[in-house]
Design a protein around this motif. Sequence first.
Motif, PDB file in Angstrom:
ATOM      1  N   ALA A   1       0.831  -1.217   0.000  1.00 53.97           N
ATOM      2  CA  ALA A   1       0.000   0.000   0.000  1.00 53.97           C
ATOM      3  C   ALA A   1       0.857   1.255   0.000  1.00 53.97           C
ATOM      4  O   ALA A   1       0.770   2.089   0.887  1.00 53.97           O
ATOM      5  CB  ALA A   1      -0.972  -0.001   1.177  1.00 53.97           C
ATOM      6  N   HIS A   2       1.671   1.402  -1.047  1.00 46.72           N
ATOM      7  CA  HIS A   2       2.399   2.661  -1.207  1.00 46.72           C
ATOM      8  C   HIS A   2       1.430   3.785  -1.547  1.00 46.72           C
ATOM      9  O   HIS A   2       1.408   4.813  -0.878  1.00 46.72           O
ATOM     10  CB  HIS A   2       3.436   2.541  -2.323  1.00 46.72           C
ATOM     11  N   MET A   3       0.680   3.617  -2.640  1.00 47.71           N
ATOM     12  CA  MET A   3      -0.372   4.557  -3.083  1.00 47.71           C
ATOM     13  C   MET A   3       0.165   5.976  -3.263  1.00 47.71           C
ATOM     14  O   MET A   3      -0.591   6.941  -3.216  1.00 47.71           O
ATOM     15  CB  MET A   3      -1.554   4.564  -2.102  1.00 47.71           C
ATOM     16  N   ASN A   4       1.482   6.105  -3.479  1.00 52.58           N
ATOM     17  CA  ASN A   4       2.112   7.421  -3.464  1.00 52.58           C
ATOM     18  C   ASN A   4       3.508   7.277  -4.068  1.00 52.58           C
ATOM     19  O   ASN A   4       4.355   6.568  -3.499  1.00 52.58           O
ATOM     20  CB  ASN A   4       2.197   7.897  -2.003  1.00 52.58           C
TER      21      ASN A   4
ATOM     22  N   ALA B   1      16.035   4.280   0.319  1.00 53.71           N
ATOM     23  CA  ALA B   1      16.477   3.644   1.563  1.00 53.71           C
ATOM     24  C   ALA B   1      16.899   2.194   1.370  1.00 53.71           C
ATOM     25  O   ALA B   1      17.338   1.544   2.326  1.00 53.71           O
ATOM     26  CB  ALA B   1      15.365   3.717   2.601  1.00 53.71           C
ATOM     27  N   GLY B   2      16.767   1.676   0.168  1.00 58.92           N
ATOM     28  CA  GLY B   2      17.135   0.291  -0.093  1.00 58.92           C
ATOM     29  C   GLY B   2      16.115  -0.718   0.387  1.00 58.92           C
ATOM     30  O   GLY B   2      16.412  -1.913   0.465  1.00 58.92           O
ATOM     31  N   GLU B   3      14.898  -0.260   0.675  1.00 57.59           N
ATOM     32  CA  GLU B   3      13.842  -1.141   1.184  1.00 57.59           C
ATOM     33  C   GLU B   3      12.900  -1.619   0.082  1.00 57.59           C
ATOM     34  O   GLU B   3      11.982  -2.393   0.356  1.00 57.59           O
ATOM     35  CB  GLU B   3      13.029  -0.407   2.261  1.00 57.59           C
ATOM     36  N   PHE B   4      13.117  -1.134  -1.140  1.00 55.75           N
ATOM     37  CA  PHE B   4      12.216  -1.483  -2.239  1.00 55.75           C
ATOM     38  C   PHE B   4      13.028  -1.532  -3.515  1.00 55.75           C
ATOM     39  O   PHE B   4      13.924  -0.708  -3.743  1.00 55.75           O
ATOM     40  CB  PHE B   4      11.096  -0.441  -2.346  1.00 55.75           C
ATOM     41  N   SER B   5      12.720  -2.491  -4.377  1.00 53.73           N
ATOM     42  CA  SER B   5      13.477  -2.697  -5.609  1.00 53.73           C
ATOM     43  C   SER B   5      13.291  -1.538  -6.589  1.00 53.73           C
ATOM     44  O   SER B   5      12.153  -1.157  -6.910  1.00 53.73           O
ATOM     45  CB  SER B   5      13.032  -3.999  -6.275  1.00 53.73           C
ATOM     46  N   LEU B   6      14.395  -0.985  -7.082  1.00 55.65           N
ATOM     47  CA  LEU B   6      14.327   0.059  -8.107  1.00 55.65           C
ATOM     48  C   LEU B   6      13.617  -0.449  -9.360  1.00 55.65           C
ATOM     49  O   LEU B   6      12.958   0.327 -10.061  1.00 55.65           O
ATOM     50  CB  LEU B   6      15.739   0.533  -8.469  1.00 55.65           C
ATOM     51  N   PHE B   7      13.743  -1.736  -9.626  1.00 52.69           N
ATOM     52  CA  PHE B   7      13.111  -2.329 -10.807  1.00 52.69           C
ATOM     53  C   PHE B   7      11.593  -2.180 -10.767  1.00 52.69           C
ATOM     54  O   PHE B   7      10.939  -2.041 -11.807  1.00 52.69           O
ATOM     55  CB  PHE B   7      13.488  -3.809 -10.889  1.00 52.69           C
ATOM     56  N   ASP B   8      11.006  -2.200  -9.555  1.00 52.40           N
ATOM     57  CA  ASP B   8       9.555  -2.146  -9.418  1.00 52.40           C
ATOM     58  C   ASP B   8       9.000  -0.726  -9.309  1.00 52.40           C
ATOM     59  O   ASP B   8       7.783  -0.541  -9.317  1.00 52.40           O
ATOM     60  CB  ASP B   8       9.119  -2.931  -8.177  1.00 52.40           C
ATOM     61  N   VAL B   9       9.876   0.271  -9.195  1.00 49.80           N
ATOM     62  CA  VAL B   9       9.407   1.647  -9.012  1.00 49.80           C
ATOM     63  C   VAL B   9       8.517   2.128 -10.165  1.00 49.80           C
ATOM     64  O   VAL B   9       7.425   2.664  -9.926  1.00 49.80           O
ATOM     65  CB  VAL B   9      10.598   2.612  -8.798  1.00 49.80           C
TER      66      VAL B   9
ATOM     67  N   THR C   1       8.921 -10.083   0.689  1.00 54.09           N
ATOM     68  CA  THR C   1       8.791  -9.163   1.811  1.00 54.09           C
ATOM     69  C   THR C   1       8.694  -7.753   1.270  1.00 54.09           C
ATOM     70  O   THR C   1       9.544  -7.323   0.495  1.00 54.09           O
ATOM     71  CB  THR C   1       9.988  -9.292   2.763  1.00 54.09           C
ATOM     72  N   ILE C   2       7.674  -7.027   1.652  1.00 53.23           N
ATOM     73  CA  ILE C   2       7.442  -5.695   1.123  1.00 53.23           C
ATOM     74  C   ILE C   2       7.218  -4.728   2.267  1.00 53.23           C
ATOM     75  O   ILE C   2       6.902  -5.115   3.384  1.00 53.23           O
ATOM     76  CB  ILE C   2       6.222  -5.663   0.180  1.00 53.23           C
ATOM     77  N   ILE C   3       7.409  -3.460   1.950  1.00 57.85           N
ATOM     78  CA  ILE C   3       7.207  -2.428   2.947  1.00 57.85           C
ATOM     79  C   ILE C   3       6.455  -1.277   2.292  1.00 57.85           C
ATOM     80  O   ILE C   3       6.584  -1.016   1.108  1.00 57.85           O
ATOM     81  CB  ILE C   3       8.557  -1.946   3.537  1.00 57.85           C
TER      82      ILE C   3
END
Length: 242
Positions: free
Chosen positions: A61-64, A74-82, A161-163
């Motif tokens: 639920a980024h939604m943003n 922050a290295g908590e999420f893959s750049l590929f998925d941005v 694992t997602i944040i």
Amino acid sequence: MTPFIAEIVGTFLLILLGCGVNANVSLKNTYGNNSGWIVITTGWAFAVYTGVVVAGPYSGAHMNPAVTIGLAVAGEFSLFDVPSYILAQFIGAMLGAFCVWLMNKPQFDSTEDGATKRGVFCTAPSISNTFANILTEVLGTFVLVFAVLYFTDAVSTKDNTIIGLGSLGALPVAIIVWSIGLSLGGTTGYAINPARDLGPRIVHALLPIKNKGSNGWGYSWIPIVGPILGASLAAVIAMALN
């Protein structure tokens, strides 16, 4: 539900209910007309809550876009998925804004002031001051993303694992957004989300709204740049503190 679809659905619900409360308070001939800032900030908090409940287990639920970029910095999420997340967020935001216009079309038609109509879709400063307006969006988004990064752990799904906002839990993130609106939102309308502002602004520009007036393009870059700067700053400081 895939993360892409979850981001569309979550952001759609966010904007449907968020821009929906704007319409209820601002447009003529609604039962909520002129009910005030507390109603708007509460409505947006509940809108975030609803989006997080639905999208959290599937996408975080980024939604943003600012949240997505901040997590990537922050290295908590893959750049590929941005890119796919941001695309989904804009699709959801535009669909939500369109539905708000469709259900409130008689109220839009009965409201004369173009700026009021535009305000249903997107933000504008109470006083135009580039530095102060950017700073407001930076600080508001900083609070949001810092809370996501610093006070919670990632949430686990079946696949990975997602944040995201969902890692805070729906109620805490709604309270944070409510607090941002009450404390920091009165100067710019607290977009704190490029998709929340630009997606509906584009829909406003495209729709055949009676006497709609300006689209506010001169201001439109601030709710994009400010949140991205705030999210990136939150990521850098959070990493330094950990």
